[in-house]
Design a protein around this motif. Structure first.
Motif, short mmCIF file in Angstrom:
data_model
loop_
_atom_site.label_atom_id
_atom_site.label_comp_id
_atom_site.label_asym_id
_atom_site.label_seq_id
_atom_site.Cartn_x
_atom_site.Cartn_y
_atom_site.Cartn_z
N GLU A 1 0.83 -1.21 0.00
CA GLU A 1 0.00 0.00 0.00
C GLU A 1 0.86 1.26 0.00
OE1 GLU A 1 -0.17 -2.44 2.13
OE2 GLU A 1 -2.16 -3.36 1.98
N VAL A 2 1.89 1.28 0.85
CA VAL A 2 2.75 2.45 0.95
C VAL A 2 3.55 2.63 -0.35
CG1 VAL A 2 4.71 3.48 2.16
CG2 VAL A 2 2.91 2.32 3.45
N ALA A 3 4.04 1.53 -0.91
CA ALA A 3 4.80 1.61 -2.15
C ALA A 3 3.94 2.17 -3.28
CB ALA A 3 5.33 0.23 -2.54
N GLY A 4 2.68 1.73 -3.35
CA GLY A 4 1.78 2.24 -4.38
C GLY A 4 1.51 3.72 -4.23
N ALA A 5 1.27 4.16 -2.99
CA ALA A 5 1.03 5.59 -2.74
C ALA A 5 2.27 6.41 -3.05
CB ALA A 5 0.60 5.79 -1.29
N TRP A 6 3.45 5.89 -2.71
CA TRP A 6 4.70 6.59 -2.97
C TRP A 6 4.93 6.76 -4.47
CZ3 TRP A 6 10.22 4.33 -3.02
CH2 TRP A 6 11.16 5.36 -2.94
N ILE A 7 4.70 5.70 -5.21
CA ILE A 7 4.88 5.74 -6.67
C ILE A 7 3.88 6.71 -7.30
CG2 ILE A 7 4.58 4.38 -8.78
CD1 ILE A 7 5.81 2.01 -7.22
N ALA B 1 -0.54 -2.50 -5.57
CA ALA B 1 0.22 -1.25 -5.62
C ALA B 1 -0.18 -0.42 -6.84
CB ALA B 1 1.71 -1.56 -5.67
N LEU B 2 -0.44 -1.09 -7.95
CA LEU B 2 -0.86 -0.40 -9.17
C LEU B 2 -2.18 0.32 -8.96
CD1 LEU B 2 -0.76 0.29 -12.18
CD2 LEU B 2 -1.69 -1.99 -12.65
N GLN B 3 -3.12 -0.32 -8.30
CA GLN B 3 -4.43 0.28 -8.05
C GLN B 3 -4.31 1.51 -7.16
OE1 GLN B 3 -7.00 -2.78 -6.52
NE2 GLN B 3 -7.03 -3.95 -8.43
N ILE B 4 -3.52 1.40 -6.10
CA ILE B 4 -3.35 2.53 -5.18
C ILE B 4 -2.60 3.67 -5.86
CG2 ILE B 4 -2.24 3.27 -3.03
CD1 ILE B 4 -2.76 0.46 -1.95
N ALA B 5 -1.56 3.34 -6.62
CA ALA B 5 -0.80 4.36 -7.34
C ALA B 5 -1.69 5.10 -8.33
CB ALA B 5 0.38 3.73 -8.06
#
Length: 292
Positions: free
Chosen positions: A178-184, A205-209
């Protein structure tokens, strides 16, 4: 224009295919169409200048029209329903990130002695949604074409390595998905690069990004309004002149930003009313048109 767009598309698809199986294949697959468009534009400008016919043809160039069409079509891929559904964390992160990054970039540009208009373009691009935000900012501050081209080139230059660097750093730092997706989503400037980097980390991660980036895209109009007001009321205001009114702000405001918002509203309504598969195909066609 159609010939150039076709050539850009051929290069975007053909160059990675030609380099298949080599060390450069993965990198070239991540190179987006603006890179080829800028290179062709520079080459074309050089050829026309050398032939001494550029000035005679310049009256037929509609570069601003086509440049501004791209962000309007980007609005069609901004589903406002997604932004609303993720209202809490996504919007909070987007507002906080845009405010801090814009402020820091504006300050740093001042320390480096950059012109105010170039500072505005760079700050908008790195804090919001890359080239599209730079185009909106250019209209708001009435920047030069060269300043816009410089900003767009820098955005693309830094977005390409970020596709591979940020996922690698996320793994090295032990970040959750989750954090990686938001960071990206918050730190890579172009939507296509966000998608590519998010996919490397994983589907979640793709969805969150994507949600974070869509939220930033939706706030592009807010940045344009703020820049319009700031440059009209402070940067370029004559101290001896009366305070500019609403009409002055409206005259300066980049009207195509309203097209971005309208396209987002129409696309959001259409995606909620139509069959999901059909809606996805239609939005995909709009994105292909924007890429051309």
């Amino acid at each position: 224009m159609l010939l150039l767009a076709t050539l850009v598309r051929v290069l975007e698809q053909g160059v990675p295919e030609a380099m298949a199986g080599t060390w450069a294949e993965e990198f070239l697959s991540a190179v987006e169409y603006p890179v080829y468009a800028i290179l062709l534009g520079l080459l074309g400008n050089l050829v026309l200048t050398r032939l001494r016919i550029r000035d005679r043809l310049s009256g037929a160039f509609r570069t601003e029209f086509f440049i501004k069409t791209g962000p309007v079509l980007l609005g069609a891929s901004t589903n406002l329903a997604v932004v609303v559904s993720a209202a809490g964390p996504a919007i909070a992160q987007a507002v906080l990130l845009i405010t801090i990054v814009f402020g820091f970039t504006w300050w740093l540009g001042g320390r480096l002695g950059l012109a105010d208009k170039l500072r505005a373009l760079l700050a908008s691009a790195v804090s919001s949604c890359g080239v599209s935000a730079a185009i909106a900012a250019a209209g708001a501050v009435q920047a030069k074409r060269e300043q816009l081209a410089y900003t767009a080139s820098l955005v693309i230059l830094f977005a390409l390595p970020s596709i591979f660097i940020l996922p690698a750093l996320a793994e090295a730092f032990g970040l959750s998905t989750e954090v990686a997706g938001a960071w990206i989503g918050g730190n890579i400037d172009t939507t296509a690069a966000v998608t590519a980097a998010g996919a490397i980390v994983g589907e979640e991660a793709l969805q969150i990004a994507s949600i974070v980036k869509v939220t930033q895209n939706a706030l592009m109009g807010v940045v344009a309004v703020a820049l319009t007001a700031y440059f009209t009321l402070k940067v370029e205001r004559n101290p001896d002149a009366p305070r500019p009114g609403v009409s002055a702000l409206w005259q300066r405001f980049p009207k195509f930003v309203l097209g971005v918002i309208l396209a987002s509203v129409i696309a959001t309504w259409y995606q909620s009313a139509a069959d999901p598969a059909t809606a996805a195909d239609v939005i995909g066609i709009v994105n292909d048109l924007r890429g051309s």
